[in-house]
Design a protein around this motif. Structure first.
Motif, mmCIF file in Angstrom:
data_model
loop_
_atom_site.group_PDB
_atom_site.id
_atom_site.type_symbol
_atom_site.label_atom_id
_atom_site.label_comp_id
_atom_site.label_asym_id
_atom_site.label_seq_id
_atom_site.Cartn_x
_atom_site.Cartn_y
_atom_site.Cartn_z
ATOM 1 N N ILE A 182 0.847 -1.139 0.049
ATOM 2 C CA ILE A 182 -0.071 0.024 -0.021
ATOM 3 C C ILE A 182 0.904 1.164 -0.092
ATOM 4 O O ILE A 182 1.885 1.381 0.981
ATOM 5 C CB ILE A 182 -0.839 -0.106 1.334
ATOM 6 N N VAL A 183 0.831 2.071 -1.121
ATOM 7 C CA VAL A 183 1.567 3.220 -1.146
ATOM 8 C C VAL A 183 0.476 4.425 -0.674
ATOM 9 O O VAL A 183 -0.515 4.548 -0.891
ATOM 10 C CB VAL A 183 1.747 3.447 -2.847
ATOM 11 N N THR A 184 1.404 5.469 0.104
ATOM 12 C CA THR A 184 0.414 6.620 0.563
ATOM 13 C C THR A 184 1.481 7.746 0.721
ATOM 14 O O THR A 184 2.939 7.613 0.912
ATOM 15 C CB THR A 184 -0.273 6.343 1.923
ATOM 16 N N ASP A 185 1.199 8.759 0.739
ATOM 17 C CA ASP A 185 1.718 9.992 1.134
ATOM 18 C C ASP A 185 1.728 10.367 2.516
ATOM 19 O O ASP A 185 1.002 10.174 3.255
ATOM 20 C CB ASP A 185 1.182 11.420 0.128
ATOM 21 N N GLU A 186 2.766 10.767 2.976
ATOM 22 C CA GLU A 186 2.994 11.425 4.309
ATOM 23 C C GLU A 186 2.402 12.823 4.426
ATOM 24 O O GLU A 186 2.912 13.612 3.520
ATOM 25 C CB GLU A 186 4.392 11.426 4.863
ATOM 26 N N THR A 187 1.604 12.971 5.239
ATOM 27 C CA THR A 187 0.817 14.332 5.165
ATOM 28 C C THR A 187 1.114 15.219 6.147
ATOM 29 O O THR A 187 1.028 16.402 6.227
ATOM 30 C CB THR A 187 -0.657 14.357 5.288
ATOM 31 N N GLY A 188 2.111 14.808 7.272
ATOM 32 C CA GLY A 188 2.172 15.820 8.351
ATOM 33 C C GLY A 188 3.243 16.674 8.392
ATOM 34 O O GLY A 188 3.655 17.320 9.254
#
Length: 179
Positions: free
Chosen positions: A129-135
């Motif tokens: 699962i690929v995701t962007d780090e938003t913080g």
């Protein structure tokens, strides 16, 4: 089975690393593209780059809104690559009318509940699962941006807790965070 989460900043090399993980496992790969239809030339070029980089024999589902469809493929696959969780969240956020204050307020919790229900289904086979780090970018200036950060932060945390391995890619360098 094994669930691997790959996170990082925009254009950090997350997708290429996730694809390499899938290749290293061997087997039949289903690529789940969540971006939806590209809306401009720059996005069309990015989609095309992803297409060219992937092996042609990998299966493909293009589904931006309904993760249940990611699970309902008819062919047997050994590995599912979801690219990306952050695009799915963005698509769902963009689907909400800001004037519907109650729906707008409830969306992060709804997405968290939905993802929490579906996440164990991905654990039944090898999944990346690929995701962007938003913080790291500060608090968004717009209500829609803050809604996206809240919703993505929640589903990312769920995914990281559930995953067997978590990797962060920084400037093309993968760092193992868990597993």
């Amino acid at each position: 089975m094994s669930v691997v989460m790959v996170t990082g900043g925009v254009r950090s090399g997350k997708s290429a690393f996730a694809e390499e993980v899938c290749r290293s496992w061997g087997g039949r790969v289903l690529y789940v593209a969540t971006g939806g239809a590209p809306r401009d030339e720059e996005m069309r070029a990015r989609v095309e780059l992803h297409r060219q980089r992937r092996p042609h024999h990998w299966g493909l589902i293009e589904e931006p809104l309904e993760p249940e469809k990611w699970l309902s493929h008819s062919e047997p696959y050994d590995i599912v690559l979801i690219d990306s969780l952050s695009a799915w969240v963005a698509n769902r956020v963009m689907d909400v009318d800001e004037s519907d204050r109650e729906r707008f307020r409830r969306l992060p919790e709804e997405l968290e509940t939905e993802w929490n229900r579906l996440l164990p289904c991905f654990g039944q086979q090898k999944t990346v699962i690929v995701t962007d780090e938003t913080g790291w970018g500060g608090v968004a200036l717009s209500p829609m941006g803050r809604l996206f950060q809240e919703a993505l932060g929640r589903v990312n945390q769920l995914t990281a807790r559930f995953a067997d391995e978590v990797w962060m890619v920084v400037s093309g360098i993968p760092w193992r965070l868990k597993g």
